[in-house]
Design an enzyme around this catalytic site. Structure first.
Site, PDB file in Angstrom:
ATOM      1  N   ASN A   1       1.019  -1.083  -0.524  1.00  0.00           N
ATOM      2  CA  ASN A   1       0.074  -0.073  -0.033  1.00  0.00           C
ATOM      3  C   ASN A   1       0.901   0.766  -0.190  1.00  0.00           C
ATOM      4  O   ASN A   1       1.184   1.570   1.053  1.00  0.00           O
ATOM      5  CB  ASN A   1      -0.636  -0.068   1.144  1.00  0.00           C
ATOM      6  CG  ASN A   1      -2.014   1.335   1.543  1.00  0.00           C
ATOM      7  OD1 ASN A   1      -1.605   1.840   0.446  1.00  0.00           O
ATOM      8  ND2 ASN A   1      -2.668   1.467   3.175  1.00  0.00           N
TER       9      ASN A   1
ATOM     10  N   LYS B   1       0.094   4.637  -0.378  1.00  0.00           N
ATOM     11  CA  LYS B   1      -0.379   5.590   0.042  1.00  0.00           C
ATOM     12  C   LYS B   1      -0.436   6.292  -0.657  1.00  0.00           C
ATOM     13  O   LYS B   1      -0.338   6.489  -2.337  1.00  0.00           O
ATOM     14  CB  LYS B   1      -0.268   5.559   1.487  1.00  0.00           C
ATOM     15  CG  LYS B   1       0.194   4.292   2.683  1.00  0.00           C
ATOM     16  CD  LYS B   1      -0.283   4.377   3.607  1.00  0.00           C
ATOM     17  CE  LYS B   1      -0.249   3.225   4.525  1.00  0.00           C
ATOM     18  NZ  LYS B   1      -0.203   3.469   6.464  1.00  0.00           N
TER      19      LYS B   1
ATOM     20  N   HIS C   1      -9.389   1.363   5.512  1.00  0.00           N
ATOM     21  CA  HIS C   1      -8.179   1.710   5.866  1.00  0.00           C
ATOM     22  C   HIS C   1      -8.517   2.500   7.304  1.00  0.00           C
ATOM     23  O   HIS C   1      -8.591   3.446   6.779  1.00  0.00           O
ATOM     24  CB  HIS C   1      -7.084   2.360   4.544  1.00  0.00           C
ATOM     25  CG  HIS C   1      -5.696   1.822   5.007  1.00  0.00           C
ATOM     26  ND1 HIS C   1      -5.239   3.351   6.092  1.00  0.00           N
ATOM     27  CD2 HIS C   1      -4.472   0.956   4.820  1.00  0.00           C
ATOM     28  CE1 HIS C   1      -4.332   2.606   6.614  1.00  0.00           C
ATOM     29  NE2 HIS C   1      -3.485   1.471   5.703  1.00  0.00           N
TER      30      HIS C   1
ATOM     31  N   GLU D   1      -7.126   4.466   8.214  1.00  0.00           N
ATOM     32  CA  GLU D   1      -6.531   6.172   7.533  1.00  0.00           C
ATOM     33  C   GLU D   1      -7.710   6.223   6.815  1.00  0.00           C
ATOM     34  O   GLU D   1      -7.785   7.703   6.922  1.00  0.00           O
ATOM     35  CB  GLU D   1      -5.095   6.370   7.067  1.00  0.00           C
ATOM     36  CG  GLU D   1      -3.893   6.272   7.375  1.00  0.00           C
ATOM     37  CD  GLU D   1      -2.866   5.363   7.080  1.00  0.00           C
ATOM     38  OE1 GLU D   1      -2.352   5.710   5.536  1.00  0.00           O
ATOM     39  OE2 GLU D   1      -2.182   4.815   7.635  1.00  0.00           O
TER      40      GLU D   1
ATOM     41  N   GLU E   1      -5.505  -4.843  10.601  1.00  0.00           N
ATOM     42  CA  GLU E   1      -4.429  -3.892  10.645  1.00  0.00           C
ATOM     43  C   GLU E   1      -4.840  -2.826  11.613  1.00  0.00           C
ATOM     44  O   GLU E   1      -5.412  -1.968  12.290  1.00  0.00           O
ATOM     45  CB  GLU E   1      -4.377  -2.838   9.679  1.00  0.00           C
ATOM     46  CG  GLU E   1      -4.089  -3.540   8.591  1.00  0.00           C
ATOM     47  CD  GLU E   1      -4.027  -2.480   7.462  1.00  0.00           C
ATOM     48  OE1 GLU E   1      -1.901  -2.648   6.580  1.00  0.00           O
ATOM     49  OE2 GLU E   1      -3.939  -1.491   7.376  1.00  0.00           O
TER      50      GLU E   1
HETATM   51  P1  PGA Z   1       3.135   0.397   7.528  1.00  0.00           P
HETATM   52  O1  PGA Z   1       1.661   0.080   6.998  1.00  0.00           O
HETATM   53  O2  PGA Z   1       3.587  -1.083   6.371  1.00  0.00           O
HETATM   54  O3  PGA Z   1       3.535   1.444   6.986  1.00  0.00           O
HETATM   55  O4  PGA Z   1       2.807   0.221   9.179  1.00  0.00           O
HETATM   56  C1  PGA Z   1       0.697  -0.622   6.656  1.00  0.00           C
HETATM   57  C2  PGA Z   1      -1.106  -0.070   6.422  1.00  0.00           C
HETATM   58  O5  PGA Z   1      -1.216   1.275   6.610  1.00  0.00           O
HETATM   59  O6  PGA Z   1      -1.414  -0.720   5.564  1.00  0.00           O
END
Ligand code: PGA
Length: 249
Positions: free
Chosen positions: A9, A11, A93, A95, A163
């Protein structure tokens, strides 16, 4: 037998120059790789779909709108993602839930939209640090699953990603027995609602600070069928070893 999935991901990271990572990653794939998925920002989906051609690497979106089309400035529909070359889309997700107030019902509606466009939904669930400290993890996860997964969920059209919000981007990772307990509870919840065959076939990914150094240990945990990787998916030098660990697990 569930094939492991290593999903990246990106982002809100990545410009055209970042596509060179894909060539490096593809060149370093093990002989019998796990399934590999990269979800870049929407601006790179079409170019990445071209870059992965013939490598077996799949491309996904990071979100979609629940509607097929219409007056939704700035949003992207599932059909648009598919049209650009995506086969998957990350939904719910933390976020998106935190930054955009997405509810379980929103995630369920988007999941149905994804299926309609032929995409596999990667539906994310996870508890906050406060919920973790209060011992509410399993209750939160069960409730998010119940609300976020539509009735038509199958092992083919959906992947679950667990997560913990407090593990994302922090370098913190739950104890392996905690991951085992949550993943076991997710599979049991899927079995209760959708039946044993569906639950047996559905991939449940772990996400949150997965790195080359901890990937093998995480992939050895019962009911962990791969990972959703943020920061460590941006560079082939980091994601390659994670893909290798998933392929060997
Ligand atoms: P990270 O993020 O591996 O940077 O902790 C995981 C995610 O948000 O999918």
């Amino acid at each position: 037998m569930r094939r492991k999935l290593a999903a990246g991901n990106w982002k809100m990271n990545g410009l055209t120059a970042s596509l060179s990572e894909i060539g490096t990653l593809a060149g370093d794939l093990p002989e019998t790789p796990c399934e590999v998925l990269i979800c870049p920002p929407a601006t790179l989906i079409a170019a990445m779909a071209g870059a992965v051609h013939g490598t077996g690497i799949a491309v996904g979106g990071q979100d979609c709108h629940a509607a097929e089309s219409g007056a939704h400035t700035g949003d992207i529909s599932a059909a648009m993602l598919a049209d650009a070359g995506a086969s998957h889309v990350i939904l719910g997700h933390s976020e998106r839930r935190a930054d955009h107030g997405e509810t379980d019902a929103d995630v369920a509606a988007k999941t149905e939209a994804a299926w309609k466009a032929g995409l596999t939904a990667v539906v994310c669930v996870g508890e906050t640090e406060a919920q973790y400290r209060a011992g509410e993890t399993l209750a939160v996860i069960r409730s998010q699953l119940a609300g976020s997964l539509p009735g038509g969920t199958t092992a083919a059209n959906t992947v679950i990603a667990y997560e913990p919000v407090w593990a994302i981007g922090t370098g913190l990772v739950p104890q392996m027995d905690e991951i085992a307990s949550v993943h076991g509870a997710i599979r049991a919840a899927l079995s209760d609602r959708f039946g044993a065959d569906m639950a047996d076939g559905t991939r449940i990914l772990y996400g949150g600070s997965v790195k080359p150094g901890n990937a093998a240990e995480i992939f050895a945990v019962a009911n962990v069928d791969g990972a959703l990787v943020g920061g460590a998916s941006l560079k082939a030098a980091d994601f390659g070893p994670i893909v290798a660990a998933a392929s060997a697990a």
